[in-house]
Design a protein around this motif. Sequence first.
Motif, mmCIF file in Angstrom:
data_model
loop_
_atom_site.group_PDB
_atom_site.id
_atom_site.type_symbol
_atom_site.label_atom_id
_atom_site.label_comp_id
_atom_site.label_asym_id
_atom_site.label_seq_id
_atom_site.Cartn_x
_atom_site.Cartn_y
_atom_site.Cartn_z
ATOM 1 N N LYS A 1 33.272 34.488 38.349
ATOM 2 C CA LYS A 1 34.331 34.157 37.380
ATOM 3 C C LYS A 1 35.704 34.406 37.983
ATOM 4 O O LYS A 1 36.610 33.586 37.853
ATOM 5 N N ASN A 2 35.855 35.551 38.655
ATOM 6 C CA ASN A 2 37.192 35.914 39.140
ATOM 7 C C ASN A 2 37.635 35.091 40.349
ATOM 8 O O ASN A 2 38.797 35.146 40.743
ATOM 9 N N ALA A 3 36.697 34.364 40.959
ATOM 10 C CA ALA A 3 37.098 33.387 41.978
ATOM 11 C C ALA A 3 37.366 32.043 41.304
ATOM 12 O O ALA A 3 38.335 31.348 41.627
ATOM 13 N N GLU B 1 47.354 48.667 29.405
ATOM 14 C CA GLU B 1 48.508 47.804 29.563
ATOM 15 C C GLU B 1 48.317 46.981 30.830
ATOM 16 O O GLU B 1 47.925 47.505 31.861
ATOM 17 N N ARG B 2 48.577 45.684 30.764
ATOM 18 C CA ARG B 2 48.390 44.870 31.976
ATOM 19 C C ARG B 2 49.655 44.058 32.166
ATOM 20 O O ARG B 2 49.796 42.967 31.638
ATOM 21 N N LYS B 3 50.561 44.633 32.940
ATOM 22 C CA LYS B 3 51.871 44.002 33.115
ATOM 23 C C LYS B 3 51.780 42.827 34.092
ATOM 24 O O LYS B 3 50.807 42.698 34.840
ATOM 25 N N ILE B 4 52.830 41.976 34.103
ATOM 26 C CA ILE B 4 52.868 40.882 35.083
ATOM 27 C C ILE B 4 54.164 40.951 35.899
ATOM 28 O O ILE B 4 54.591 39.958 36.470
ATOM 29 N N ASP B 5 54.784 42.136 35.925
ATOM 30 C CA ASP B 5 56.053 42.276 36.649
ATOM 31 C C ASP B 5 55.918 41.916 38.134
ATOM 32 O O ASP B 5 56.810 41.299 38.724
ATOM 33 N N LEU B 6 54.779 42.255 38.749
ATOM 34 C CA LEU B 6 54.613 41.968 40.184
ATOM 35 C C LEU B 6 54.500 40.463 40.424
ATOM 36 O O LEU B 6 55.012 39.936 41.414
ATOM 37 N N HIS B 7 53.846 39.765 39.477
ATOM 38 C CA HIS B 7 53.752 38.294 39.581
ATOM 39 C C HIS B 7 55.182 37.724 39.552
ATOM 40 O O HIS B 7 55.558 36.900 40.389
ATOM 41 N N PRO C 1 48.702 46.521 45.414
ATOM 42 C CA PRO C 1 47.944 45.296 45.766
ATOM 43 C C PRO C 1 47.282 44.650 44.555
ATOM 44 O O PRO C 1 46.055 44.675 44.411
ATOM 45 N N SER C 2 48.089 44.078 43.672
ATOM 46 C CA SER C 2 47.564 43.405 42.477
ATOM 47 C C SER C 2 46.831 42.128 42.893
ATOM 48 O O SER C 2 47.369 41.303 43.639
ATOM 49 N N VAL C 3 45.617 41.972 42.366
ATOM 50 C CA VAL C 3 44.808 40.795 42.690
ATOM 51 C C VAL C 3 45.500 39.543 42.163
ATOM 52 O O VAL C 3 45.748 38.579 42.888
ATOM 53 N N GLY C 4 45.852 39.568 40.878
ATOM 54 C CA GLY C 4 46.438 38.383 40.247
ATOM 55 C C GLY C 4 47.785 38.024 40.855
ATOM 56 O O GLY C 4 48.077 36.839 41.070
ATOM 57 N N ALA C 5 48.626 39.025 41.139
ATOM 58 C CA ALA C 5 49.947 38.728 41.699
ATOM 59 C C ALA C 5 49.793 38.114 43.093
ATOM 60 O O ALA C 5 50.467 37.147 43.441
ATOM 61 N N THR D 1 36.788 48.877 39.970
ATOM 62 C CA THR D 1 36.895 49.290 38.565
ATOM 63 C C THR D 1 35.937 48.503 37.684
ATOM 64 O O THR D 1 35.439 49.012 36.689
ATOM 65 N N ASP D 2 35.629 47.255 38.080
ATOM 66 C CA ASP D 2 34.751 46.423 37.248
ATOM 67 C C ASP D 2 33.283 46.869 37.288
ATOM 68 O O ASP D 2 32.449 46.294 36.580
ATOM 69 N N LEU D 3 32.948 47.855 38.128
ATOM 70 C CA LEU D 3 31.577 48.403 38.115
ATOM 71 C C LEU D 3 31.553 49.864 37.665
ATOM 72 O O LEU D 3 30.499 50.496 37.655
ATOM 73 N N THR E 1 41.286 54.858 38.703
ATOM 74 C CA THR E 1 42.701 54.827 39.097
ATOM 75 C C THR E 1 43.364 53.465 38.862
ATOM 76 O O THR E 1 44.549 53.316 39.106
ATOM 77 N N ILE E 2 42.609 52.460 38.412
ATOM 78 C CA ILE E 2 43.213 51.114 38.284
ATOM 79 C C ILE E 2 43.714 50.844 36.865
ATOM 80 O O ILE E 2 44.844 50.401 36.671
ATOM 81 N N PHE E 3 42.873 51.066 35.865
ATOM 82 C CA PHE E 3 43.277 50.807 34.467
ATOM 83 C C PHE E 3 43.189 52.099 33.672
ATOM 84 O O PHE E 3 42.158 52.787 33.708
#
Length: 436
Positions: free
Chosen positions: A31-33, A129-135, A170-174, A313-315, A335-337
């Motif tokens: 999904k994430n790809a 909280e899931r910010k998008i400032d880095l994007h 190192p944000s994945v989405g950004a 974190t997803d596991l 440490t991620i969320f």
Amino acid sequence: MSGNPEVKPLDNLVIEGGNPLSGTIRIHGAKNAALPILAASLLAEGTVTIHNVPRLLDIDVMLDILRDLGCKAYYMDRSVVVDSSLASSSHIPEGLMRQMRSSVFLTGPLLARFGEVQLYQPGGCAIGERKIDLHLRGLAALGAEIQEKGSRIVCRAGQLSGAEVILDFPSVGATENIMMAAVLAKGRTTIVGAAREPEIQDLQAFLNEMGAQVTGAGTDTILVEGVSSLTGCDFEIIPDRIVSGTVMVAAAVSRGDVTLEGVQPRHLTSLIHVLRRAGVQIEVGNAIMKIGASARPKAVERVMTSPYPAFPTDLQAQVMTFLSLADGVSVIKETIFEGRFKHVDELCRMGADIRVDLNTAFIRGVPQLYGTTVEATDLRAGAALVIAGLAAQGRTVVEQVHHIDRGYERIEEMFRLLGGDIVRESPERLISNHAR
Ligand code: UD1
């Protein structure tokens, strides 16, 4: 949202625990790809066909957004075809944006294609909280002008220009958004401090298949040489490492014997390490893994989630279920969320002994979990509770299954194939059964 009409938001999973899982399973696409790759298909002048796309609610929402923007986007069996030649809008609808945070991936491609994009703050979600400032800062570095009014965000750029973008985290989405914006920018972009997840390597492979010039994905520095246009292509998505990991943990928790086919073991090194330390037998081959466990697991004194290649974190939730049955005290640090321990209360209701102090969980293993009714508060928490139900004594009912459907294709069929006693029940059906 079109969604899968068979999947009702109120569905429950009913699990009779205790069956050791056994057999062979093939893992569906990631999904994430798929989500960023579907967003990137907007960049092509031509039709893109993407194979091995999982059938999930989040993918349906992404296809709905692409159609709303004017694209043709549809499933053909296990593939998705996107023709964006008639795309005409650069406005991501607020309702769909709120349904799925990953719609933020469209920002980079829309900005590159139309020179403008209007979107909305995705807001917080169940895991924090899931910010998008880095994007946004990354896109600003490429020359976009960004205006925020309440939750509405408008980004404008006549022509994006290559630049050095330094990510503070190192944000994945950004990382993905900046890569997608940079492929059609003028000149060279360097992303320093990039995320290194396998899904980023898959996005690089897809962009290059369309004619982009991207190198470095998988390391912390990604180079993008801008090109003037991209073409359509055929592409196959990598297998889902989080679904693979979930099945591995379920096999271990149920003291079963499971073979996973079509997997990429090198994407799961950190999980393999933790499971082996707990005493699970894992044989690794080329695109195949065998998981076997017969004894009670040993506690693992430290598991810490961190960006790839460290523990994902997803596991975290799934491994917490596993360690709640271990011999001794295990410690998991997230440490991620910040909000990612919602499964703890539910696991404790099943008999687990877990104490949380800020972002650290102390898990005193118990010999047995017991079935009861629990709530899937988010996607991976839900998967952890399904695993707990498979191992527990008695019947577990997992509510709010629509969260799990966002990331697992019919999770009950996957585990039933391996001998799990698990069925999906819709309360409406139960009511009509009673009425008869
Ligand atoms: C992606 C995955 C998700 C996974 C996560 C971490 C997809 C579709 N989702 O999410 O399953 O759990 O990576 O591996 O690929 N952050 C900021 N500002 C930003 C962006 C992020 O502060 O602009 C923070 C987040 O709040 C979070 C951390 O960075 O605390 C990690 O987020 P990020 O790596 O961006 O995760 P996603 O791309 O949202």
